[in-house]
Structures are given as structure tokens and as C-alpha cells.
Design an enzyme around this catalytic site. Structure first.
Site, PDB file in Angstrom:
ATOM      1  N   SER A 127       0.739  -1.303   0.080  1.00 48.21           N
ATOM      2  CA  SER A 127       0.052  -0.386   0.158  1.00 48.21           C
ATOM      3  C   SER A 127       0.897   1.307   0.061  1.00 48.21           C
ATOM      4  O   SER A 127       2.064   1.451   0.523  1.00 48.21           O
ATOM      5  CB  SER A 127      -0.921  -0.015   1.151  1.00 48.21           C
ATOM      6  OG  SER A 127      -1.366   1.156   1.572  1.00 48.21           O
ATOM      7  N   GLU A 129       0.112   3.623   1.682  1.00 46.54           N
ATOM      8  CA  GLU A 129       0.094   4.046   3.262  1.00 46.54           C
ATOM      9  C   GLU A 129       1.514   3.793   3.668  1.00 46.54           C
ATOM     10  O   GLU A 129       2.008   4.399   4.690  1.00 46.54           O
ATOM     11  CB  GLU A 129      -0.940   3.395   3.992  1.00 46.54           C
ATOM     12  CG  GLU A 129      -1.003   3.783   5.435  1.00 46.54           C
ATOM     13  CD  GLU A 129      -1.604   5.055   5.501  1.00 46.54           C
ATOM     14  OE1 GLU A 129      -2.573   5.715   4.726  1.00 46.54           O
ATOM     15  OE2 GLU A 129      -1.473   5.520   6.678  1.00 46.54           O
ATOM     16  N   TYR A 153      -1.566   0.722  10.774  1.00 47.29           N
ATOM     17  CA  TYR A 153      -1.879  -0.187   9.389  1.00 47.29           C
ATOM     18  C   TYR A 153      -0.606   0.051   8.414  1.00 47.29           C
ATOM     19  O   TYR A 153      -0.107  -1.015   7.924  1.00 47.29           O
ATOM     20  CB  TYR A 153      -3.089   0.551   8.761  1.00 47.29           C
ATOM     21  CG  TYR A 153      -3.272  -0.227   7.208  1.00 47.29           C
ATOM     22  CD1 TYR A 153      -4.057  -1.002   6.899  1.00 47.29           C
ATOM     23  CD2 TYR A 153      -2.667   0.783   6.115  1.00 47.29           C
ATOM     24  CE1 TYR A 153      -4.167  -1.634   5.554  1.00 47.29           C
ATOM     25  CE2 TYR A 153      -2.921   0.359   4.781  1.00 47.29           C
ATOM     26  CZ  TYR A 153      -3.638  -0.727   4.561  1.00 47.29           C
ATOM     27  OH  TYR A 153      -3.749  -1.274   3.237  1.00 47.29           O
ATOM     28  N   LYS A 157       1.756  -3.147   7.237  1.00 45.86           N
ATOM     29  CA  LYS A 157       1.931  -3.306   5.448  1.00 45.86           C
ATOM     30  C   LYS A 157       3.471  -3.227   5.437  1.00 45.86           C
ATOM     31  O   LYS A 157       3.912  -4.031   4.329  1.00 45.86           O
ATOM     32  CB  LYS A 157       1.201  -2.268   4.790  1.00 45.86           C
ATOM     33  CG  LYS A 157      -0.439  -2.588   4.846  1.00 45.86           C
ATOM     34  CD  LYS A 157      -0.556  -3.682   3.764  1.00 45.86           C
ATOM     35  CE  LYS A 157      -1.994  -4.030   3.770  1.00 45.86           C
ATOM     36  NZ  LYS A 157      -2.531  -5.367   2.865  1.00 45.86           N
TER      37      LYS A 157
END
Ligand code: NAP
Ligand code: GDD
Length: 328
Positions: A127, A129, A153, A157
Site C-alpha cells: 500500500s 500508506e 496499518y 504493511k
């Protein structure tokens, strides 16, 4: 007939990917989690439910024995690990589950693959992110951009991303990362900002709602369409050598600009309806995303949707849903 195994098949991307692979002639296997309301959870699979080449069973990334058993029995040619606790703000509320699924879960699938189908091609849903607060000097994030994640998160990841690279190098597994920027669709969970805004704006237009409460409206995101992005996932797993690829549109909009577009399409002014509620702010925010996807575009990948055509499709979707509700 090629066999694919998809974790997270009941999610936004998993359901579109399953449709895409079935159309290409694949036999598709996937896992969904046990849920007290199965109708709701499986609704995204409704269009393909009766396809004889679709096989859905219960499974959880945290239940290693189940993943092992499926990979032993199916021996897929391609594995797509899309399952995750995918909501960034909620990862602050359930950090341990997020890490367990989004980090340890990746190892669980990689180990099961290594033990049962080591030649299968593995795709990991990484991601944007992961970039967190890093932006290159030209205003883009790309494969080489430093990863400085700003959420549980994002941190989880980054571990998933790194363990994929480690298994690729250590065990010569064909394991790749797709570093996907935000992507949406009518199937997006309605607690993600695009679908939350569209759903509320349509309800406001139809007199079913008065106000819309949001968090930070000044964050920028590079929003593409899930249908375009699942094609990139498949393309990545067709490459002769495993690698890491950014998938993005290269265009960024603020949450405020997105609201302005959606409400304007409905002849409304967002300023009359949107208010801030601190409960939707994040302890640490990722302020800006704009992806440079030159590398995957060299393989022939491109977007069919624009930001505008995607938002219009989502608006049409919710108008259809709520008009039907009113007419009942
Ligand atoms: P999504 O709609 O939330 O789908 C994720 C799926 O994973 C859901 O069906 C969820 O099932 C399942 N899941 C959650 N925890 C699980 C577990 N422990 N074991 C098995 N399944 C589990 O997310 P999406 O938008 O399709 O995203 C797909 C993947 O891409 C995710 O890994 C996400 O983090 C990543 N990603 C998404 C974007 C994006 O903008 N959409 C961008 C970059 C990366 P339940 O319904 O039971 O929770
Ligand atoms: N969800 C949500 N709800 N977001 C809001 C709200 C609100 O009420 N108000 C403002 N926002 C802002 C968030 O603070 C964030 O800056 C932006 O809208 C986008 O939020 P989301 O739609 O929740 O997506 P995300 O960027 O946090 O995460 C998504 O994209 C990642 C890729 O960059 C998810 O799909 C992740 O799974 C994915 O990895």
C-alpha cells in the site's frame, strides 16, 4: 485451466479480481471469514455466485492450518494475498489484530505456499500508506521512495512488503508487491471517505439526511478505480521475474476537492452540509499521496477510469439504491 487462490475474495478488490480471473478462464478459489451475517459479507460475490469455476470456503489468515490445507489441496498457480484489516483509522483502535493479519498473516500465507506449492506466483497487496510522510522532491512517491509509515496499518504493511522481498531472495519464490494507491468503486466499504461522501451527498439530495460529518478535509489522495487496479495485480503475477510495482493514477485531489466535485454533480454546495467531527481525525495523518506508476505503465498497464468517471459511477450507484428504497 489455471488455478488462482485469493485471500480477501469477499472484499472490494477480491470480488473484482475474482470476476476478472473467471473471465480470463481461471478456476478461482477464495476464503472468506466466518461472519454472523453471511448475506451481507458475501454480497460482493453475488454476480459470480453461480459460476461453477468459483470455490469459496471459510478461512482466516490467522488460522494457519486452514490456509495450509487449502494450498495443499488446490495447489494454485497464482496466489493473491488481499486479505487485511484495511481501514487506517480503525487500525488505531485494533492495532494488534491489524498487525496479526496484515503482517503475520503474510508470513502465514508465504509459509503455506513454500510448503505446498513453491512454484506458485504470489502477489502481496502492499500500500501507498507505507510511504507515510515521505514525498520525493518532485512531489511523487515511487518504488524508490523511503517508507516512513504513520499508522499501525502502514507499519504492518511495511513488514508484509519486506517479508515478501525476503522470501523472494531467500527461497527464490516468485513473490511480488503491488504498491497500490487508493482505489475505490461502488463496492468500496462505506466508511472509506469517497463512498462515505457519495452515499451521504445522495441521501442529502433525496431528503434522507441533513449533514455529513468528516475528519480532515485537507489530506490529498491519488484515487483510482479498483477494476483498473485488479488488472495490474494480474499483470504483476504474469511477469517472468518477481518485483515491486507502484500502481497509481498520478493525479491527486484533496478530500475537500472530492467533496466539492460530488456535491456539485448533485447541484449542491458541500459547504452547506459538511461539518467536522473530531472522532474521524487520526492520531497521525498521512497528508499527501501522488504516485508515479511509470514502471508498471511500461508493462502496458493503464487506467480506463478517470477520477471524475469513477466518482460519477459511484454517484449513480447510490442514486439507484436509494431511489429504489424510496419507491418501495
Ligand atoms: P477490503 O474491501 O476491506 O477487503 C479486505 C478483505 O480481507 C475483506 O473481505 C475482509 O473480510 C478480509 N479479511 C480481513 N481480515 C482477515 C483475516 N484475518 N483473514 C482473512 N480475511 C480477512 O479491502 P480492499 O479495498 O479490497 O483492499 C484489498 C487489499 O489491498 C487489502 O490488503 C488492503 O489493505 C490493500 N490495499 C487497498 C487499497 C485501497 O485503496 N483499496 C490500497 C492499497 C492496498 P471481512 O469483511 O470479514 O473483514
Ligand atoms: N475514512 C474516512 N472517514 N476518512 C476521512 C474522513 C472520514 O470521515 N474524513 C476525512 N478523511 C480523510 C482521512 O483522514 C484520509 O486522509 C483520507 O480521507 C482518506 O481516508 P480513507 O478513505 O479512509 O483511506 P486511507 O487513505 O486512509 O486508506 C486507504 O488507502 C490506502 C492506500 O493509500 C485504504 O484503502 C487502505 O487500505 C489503503 O492501503
Amino acid at each position: 485451466m489455471k488455478k488462482a487462490f485469493i485471500t480477501g475474495i469477499g472484499g472490494q478488490d477480491g470480488s473484482y479480481l475474482a470476476e476478472y480471473l473467471l473471465d480470463l478462464g481461471y478456476e478461482v478459489y477464495g476464503i472468506i471469514r466466518r461472519n454472523s451475517t453471511p448475506e451481507h459479507q458475501q454480497s460482493r460475490l453475488d454476480p459470480i455466485r453461480n459460476n461453477k469455476n468459483l470455490h469459496v470456503s471459510y478461512g482466516d489468515l490467522n488460522d494457519t492450518s486452514g490456509i495450509e490445507r487449502i494450498l495443499r489441496e488446490v495447489k494454485p498457480d497464482e496466489v493473491y494475498n488481499l486479505a487485511a484489516q484495511s481501514h487506517v483509522r480503525i487500525s488505531y483502535e485494533i492495532p494488534q489484530f491489524t498487525v496479526q493479519t496484515n503482517s503475520v498473516g503474510v508470513v502465514n500465507v508465504l509459509e503455506a505456499l513454500r510448503n505446498n506449492c513453491p512454484n506458485a506466483k504470489f502477489y502481496q497487496a502492499s500500500s501507498s500508506e507505507m510511504f507515510g510522510s515521505s514525498v520525493d522532491e518532485d512531489g511523487f512517491q515511487r518504488e524508490s521512495t523511503k517508507m516512513t509509515p504513520v499508522s499501525p496499518y502502514g507499519c504492518a504493511k511495511v513488514f508484509g512488503y519486506n517479508i515478501v522481498r525476503n522470501y523472494r531472495n531467500a527461497y527464490k519464490i516468485h513473490a511480488s508487491n503491488g504498491i497500490l494507491f487508493n482505489h475505490e468503486s461502488p463496492r468500496r466499504g462505506s466508511n472509506f471517505v469517497t463512498n462515505k461522501v457519495v452515499k451521504a451527498a445522495v441521501k442529502i439530495k433525496l431528503g434522507l439526511q441533513d449533514k455529513l460529518e468528516l475528519g480532515n478535509m485537507d489530506a490529498y489522495r491519488d484515487w483510482g478505480h479498483s477494476k483498473d487496479y485488479v488488472k495490474a495485480m494480474h499483470l504483476i503475477n504474469q511477469q517472468p521475474k518477481p518485483d515491486d510495482w507502484v500502481v497509481s493514477t498520478g493525479v491527486t485531489h484533496s478530500v475537500r476537492e472530492m467533496c466539492d466535485y460530488v456535491f456539485s454533480q448533485l447541484d449542491l454546495n458541500y459547504k452547506d452540509y459538511v461539518i467536522q467531527n473530531k472522532k474521524f481525525l487520526r492520531p497521525e495523518e498521512l497528508p499527501y499521496l501522488k504516485g508515479d506508476s511509470t514502471k508498471i505503465r511500461k508493462l502496458g498497464w493503464e487506467c480506463e477510469y478517470t477520477f471524475e468517471s469513477m466518482m460519477d459511477e459511484m454517484i449513480e450507484h447510490w442514486i439507484h439504491i436509494f431511489k429504489n428504497t424510496i419507491n418501495k
